[in-house]
Design a protein around this motif. Structure first.
Motif, PDB file in Angstrom:
ATOM      1  N   THR A 143       0.832  -1.199   0.000  1.00 21.32           N
ATOM      2  CA  THR A 143       0.000   0.000   0.000  1.00 21.32           C
ATOM      3  C   THR A 143       0.866   1.248   0.000  1.00 21.32           C
ATOM      4  OG1 THR A 143      -1.829  -1.094   1.138  1.00 21.32           O
ATOM      5  CG2 THR A 143      -1.759   1.292   1.267  1.00 21.32           C
ATOM      6  N   PHE A 144       1.951   1.241   0.788  1.00 24.97           N
ATOM      7  CA  PHE A 144       2.852   2.389   0.778  1.00 24.97           C
ATOM      8  C   PHE A 144       3.507   2.538  -0.596  1.00 24.97           C
ATOM      9  CE2 PHE A 144       6.925   4.559   1.530  1.00 24.97           C
ATOM     10  CZ  PHE A 144       6.446   5.725   2.122  1.00 24.97           C
ATOM     11  N   GLY A 145       3.826   1.412  -1.221  1.00 28.86           N
ATOM     12  CA  GLY A 145       4.355   1.460  -2.580  1.00 28.86           C
ATOM     13  C   GLY A 145       3.349   2.082  -3.538  1.00 28.86           C
ATOM     14  N   GLN A 146       2.071   1.763  -3.349  1.00 31.64           N
ATOM     15  CA  GLN A 146       1.026   2.362  -4.170  1.00 31.64           C
ATOM     16  C   GLN A 146       0.905   3.863  -3.912  1.00 31.64           C
ATOM     17  OE1 GLN A 146      -0.992   0.790  -6.660  1.00 31.64           O
ATOM     18  NE2 GLN A 146       0.685  -0.662  -6.385  1.00 31.64           N
ATOM     19  N   PHE A 147       1.187   4.275  -2.666  1.00 28.12           N
ATOM     20  CA  PHE A 147       1.212   5.702  -2.349  1.00 28.12           C
ATOM     21  C   PHE A 147       2.312   6.402  -3.136  1.00 28.12           C
ATOM     22  CE2 PHE A 147       3.614   8.807   0.274  1.00 28.12           C
ATOM     23  CZ  PHE A 147       2.719   9.870   0.209  1.00 28.12           C
ATOM     24  N   VAL A 148       3.500   5.799  -3.171  1.00 21.18           N
ATOM     25  CA  VAL A 148       4.612   6.373  -3.933  1.00 21.18           C
ATOM     26  C   VAL A 148       4.267   6.399  -5.425  1.00 21.18           C
ATOM     27  CG1 VAL A 148       7.044   6.098  -4.550  1.00 21.18           C
ATOM     28  CG2 VAL A 148       6.293   5.632  -2.207  1.00 21.18           C
ATOM     29  N   LYS A 149       3.670   5.322  -5.908  1.00 20.23           N
ATOM     30  CA  LYS A 149       3.223   5.262  -7.309  1.00 20.23           C
ATOM     31  C   LYS A 149       2.219   6.370  -7.604  1.00 20.23           C
ATOM     32  CE  LYS A 149       0.708   2.111 -10.456  1.00 20.23           C
ATOM     33  NZ  LYS A 149      -0.582   2.821 -10.546  1.00 20.23           N
ATOM     34  N   ALA A 150       1.313   6.605  -6.654  1.00 16.83           N
ATOM     35  CA  ALA A 150       0.284   7.616  -6.849  1.00 16.83           C
ATOM     36  C   ALA A 150       0.869   9.024  -6.920  1.00 16.83           C
ATOM     37  CB  ALA A 150      -0.745   7.537  -5.720  1.00 16.83           C
ATOM     38  N   MET A 151       2.040   9.226  -6.315  1.00 16.40           N
ATOM     39  CA  MET A 151       2.682  10.536  -6.405  1.00 16.40           C
ATOM     40  C   MET A 151       3.025  10.869  -7.858  1.00 16.40           C
ATOM     41  SD  MET A 151       2.705  11.764  -3.357  1.00 16.40           S
ATOM     42  CE  MET A 151       3.870  13.118  -3.472  1.00 16.40           C
ATOM     43  N   ALA A 152       3.513   9.876  -8.590  1.00 16.49           N
ATOM     44  CA  ALA A 152       3.792  10.083 -10.017  1.00 16.49           C
ATOM     45  C   ALA A 152       2.498  10.279 -10.792  1.00 16.49           C
ATOM     46  CB  ALA A 152       4.571   8.891 -10.586  1.00 16.49           C
ATOM     47  N   SER A 153       1.473   9.501 -10.436  1.00 13.98           N
ATOM     48  CA  SER A 153       0.174   9.625 -11.095  1.00 13.98           C
ATOM     49  C   SER A 153      -0.409  11.019 -10.897  1.00 13.98           C
ATOM     50  CB  SER A 153      -0.792   8.575 -10.535  1.00 13.98           C
ATOM     51  OG  SER A 153      -0.266   7.270 -10.655  1.00 13.98           O
ATOM     52  N   LEU A 154      -0.216  11.567  -9.699  1.00 12.05           N
ATOM     53  CA  LEU A 154      -0.727  12.889  -9.364  1.00 12.05           C
ATOM     54  C   LEU A 154       0.064  13.979 -10.073  1.00 12.05           C
ATOM     55  CD1 LEU A 154      -2.614  14.634  -7.576  1.00 12.05           C
ATOM     56  CD2 LEU A 154      -0.892  14.484  -5.776  1.00 12.05           C
ATOM     57  N   LEU A 155       1.362  13.785 -10.202  1.00  8.46           N
ATOM     58  CA  LEU A 155       2.232  14.794 -10.803  1.00  8.46           C
ATOM     59  C   LEU A 155       2.014  14.919 -12.308  1.00  8.46           C
ATOM     60  CD1 LEU A 155       4.586  16.763 -10.295  1.00  8.46           C
ATOM     61  CD2 LEU A 155       6.163  14.840 -10.661  1.00  8.46           C
ATOM     62  N   ALA A 156       1.707  13.813 -12.976  1.00 10.95           N
ATOM     63  CA  ALA A 156       1.624  13.806 -14.444  1.00 10.95           C
ATOM     64  C   ALA A 156       0.638  14.837 -15.009  1.00 10.95           C
ATOM     65  CB  ALA A 156       1.283  12.403 -14.940  1.00 10.95           C
ATOM     66  N   PRO A 157      -0.640  14.887 -14.552  1.00 14.52           N
ATOM     67  CA  PRO A 157      -1.554  15.871 -15.134  1.00 14.52           C
ATOM     68  C   PRO A 157      -1.133  17.315 -14.880  1.00 14.52           C
ATOM     69  CG  PRO A 157      -2.584  14.727 -13.279  1.00 14.52           C
ATOM     70  CD  PRO A 157      -1.323  14.003 -13.601  1.00 14.52           C
ATOM     71  N   TYR A 158      -0.473  17.569 -13.734  1.00 10.60           N
ATOM     72  CA  TYR A 158       0.032  18.912 -13.472  1.00 10.60           C
ATOM     73  C   TYR A 158       1.094  19.301 -14.496  1.00 10.60           C
ATOM     74  CZ  TYR A 158      -2.235  19.780  -8.965  1.00 10.60           C
ATOM     75  OH  TYR A 158      -3.150  20.029  -7.981  1.00 10.60           O
ATOM     76  N   LEU A 159       2.052  18.390 -14.719  1.00 15.84           N
ATOM     77  CA  LEU A 159       3.116  18.681 -15.673  1.00 15.84           C
ATOM     78  C   LEU A 159       2.562  18.914 -17.069  1.00 15.84           C
ATOM     79  CD1 LEU A 159       5.850  16.089 -14.535  1.00 15.84           C
ATOM     80  CD2 LEU A 159       5.851  18.570 -14.167  1.00 15.84           C
ATOM     81  N   MET A 160       1.574  18.115 -17.462  1.00  9.27           N
ATOM     82  CA  MET A 160       0.970  18.279 -18.784  1.00  9.27           C
ATOM     83  C   MET A 160       0.246  19.613 -18.904  1.00  9.27           C
ATOM     84  SD  MET A 160      -0.421  14.521 -19.926  1.00  9.27           S
ATOM     85  CE  MET A 160      -0.273  13.393 -18.580  1.00  9.27           C
ATOM     86  N   SER A 161      -0.522  19.969 -17.871  1.00  8.00           N
ATOM     87  CA  SER A 161      -1.256  21.244 -17.897  1.00  8.00           C
ATOM     88  C   SER A 161      -0.297  22.424 -17.900  1.00  8.00           C
ATOM     89  CB  SER A 161      -2.189  21.340 -16.690  1.00  8.00           C
ATOM     90  OG  SER A 161      -3.218  20.392 -16.772  1.00  8.00           O
ATOM     91  N   TRP A 162       0.744  22.355 -17.060  1.00  2.50           N
ATOM     92  CA  TRP A 162       1.724  23.445 -17.002  1.00  2.50           C
ATOM     93  C   TRP A 162       2.448  23.589 -18.333  1.00  2.50           C
ATOM     94  CZ3 TRP A 162       3.971  21.651 -11.645  1.00  2.50           C
ATOM     95  CH2 TRP A 162       3.078  22.026 -10.642  1.00  2.50           C
ATOM     96  N   GLY A 163       2.762  22.458 -18.961  1.00  3.20           N
ATOM     97  CA  GLY A 163       3.413  22.513 -20.269  1.00  3.20           C
ATOM     98  C   GLY A 163       2.496  23.115 -21.323  1.00  3.20           C
TER      99      GLY A 163
END
Length: 395
Positions: A143-163
């Motif tokens: 579950t903690f690994g999924q939390f770390v995975k979710a950090m990348a999932s959360l970051l991706a749409p921000y990076l795309m929108s900012w770009g």
């Protein structure tokens, strides 16, 4: 060189030096979730139909059906760590290809490689963790690994929108700036894990694909397989179609509609972090049941869709509820068949093929019955998880 030790090692003491690179691999595992937001940007850029856009995430997860079981067998030959490193290299290629263009064909190739790399990674990384962690802590650690995975999932749409909005330098790549940024992290992950010594369990016996697939004949393994299919179908379906609800119902622009995906991953990330703590203290069955109830409430909000606020609340509930489904189901399968971890891992990750089935079916349902049809397909998966709750066993 054989660094293996007998199956069922008694020493499960794991150093921070081993856990950190493994958790960085979980972060790179989350790169696959960029496909939901990317599909929406491509839908607008290339004027794609709903089914064409839905094919992109479907294609990513199609490869889980093909590569998961062979990867489980590959681990028996070369080991889990080397298999994870192989997956990282394939993932790196998938992140480089979109830099050459954003045509539909280029993205189909890139997302195919992203799916292949992720299939190999998810099949090998979870059992690698299981060999480092005591079984009683496996669900909470995954579950903690999924939390770390979710950090990348959360970051991706921000990076795309900012770009897309030129908030950050995009070097002419627009929303595709996410790919070189993630590629740099991927390279760091390969170097870090490659330099980390990890002693692995030795498999009891060599297995073939037919023997591996026959494990689905075990009723509880089959139930877990279907549970994984529903989990990832709900996951990909929500982060792909949630923005479309905001676009179609409330006139959001694509750049603004990604808030739906962001809200989903905010609550999924928070759910993973909270779940890692709760699962170490509360019976998995009780927490799983509460998670499914939250998803049912979220689906009701999406059906109601009386305002954008109600839709976002529904997305949040589904994100929080779905955050801990995978580690519970996966750990249940591993605990049920402790002597066949590699094979069971391959089968469970093959269940991520649900990420192909659900978005494709949701796209067809949307074209036939509107967005309510897509939500209905996703709700069917939630109801199955409610049934699965009754079958969860004590660790």
């Amino acid at each position: 060189m054989d660094n293996s030790i007998p199956t069922q090692p008694t020493d499960r003491r794991t150093s921070t030096a081993q856990i950190i690179p493994v958790m960085l691999c979980f972060f790179t595992m989350g790169f696959v979730d960029l496909v939901g937001s990317a599909a929406n940007f491509l839908k607008a850029d290339l004027n794609l139909s709903a089914s064409q856009a839905g094919l992109l995430p479907s294609l990513v997860f199609f490869w889980f059906l093909i590569f998961s079981v062979p990867t489980g067998l590959l681990m028996n030959k070369i080991g889990r760590k080397k298999t994870v490193l192989l997956s990282q290299i394939v993932t790196l290629l998938s992140l480089i290809i979109p830099l050459t263009g954003n045509s539909y064909g280029v993205m189909l190739v890139a997302f195919s490689l992203l799916g292949i790399g992720n299939a190999i990674m998810q099949t090998s990384l979870n059992p690698l963790v299981s060999g480092l962690i005591n079984p009683s802590r496996l669900a909470s650690t995954l579950t903690f690994g999924q939390f770390v995975k979710a950090m990348a999932s959360l970051l991706a749409p921000y990076l795309m929108s900012w770009g897309a909005l030129s908030v950050i330098p995009s070097f002419g790549l627009d929303w595709r700036i996410v790919f070189p940024i993630f590629a740099i992290v991927n390279i760091a992950s390969v170097m870090f894990l490659g330099a980390t010594p990890i002693t692995e369990e030795k498999p009891d016996k060599a297995t073939g694909i037919i023997e591996c697939v026959k494990l689905l004949g075990i009723p509880f393994v089959a139930l877990c397989f279907a549970g994984i299919m529903c989990h990832v179908g709900i996951d990909v379906g929500t982060n792909t179609f949630a923005p479309q609800i905001l676009i179609e119902k409330f006139g959001f622009a694509v750049e603004d509609a990604v808030i739906g995906t962001q809200i989903y991953f905010y609550f999924r990330t928070g759910g993973c972090l909270l779940g890692a703590w709760i699962l170490a203290r509360v019976a998995a069955k009780k927490f799983f049941a509460a998670s499914v109830v939250a998803m049912i409430a979220g689906a009701v909000c999406l059906f109601a869709a009386s305002s954008a606020t109600v839709v976002l609340a529904g997305i949040a509930l589904i994100g929080f509820g779905n955050s801990n489904i995978f580690p519970v189901v996966f750990s249940q399968a591993l605990i049920a068949q402790p002597n066949e971890k590699n094979e069971i891992s391959g089968l469970m990750i093959m269940g991520l093929f649900g990420g192909t089935v659900f978005p494709f079916c949701m796209g067809i349902a949307q074209e036939g019955a509107g967005i309510a049809g897509a939500i209905a397909v996703m709700t069917a998966g939630i109801l199955y998880l409610l049934f699965y709750t009754l079958k969860i066993k004590k660790a």
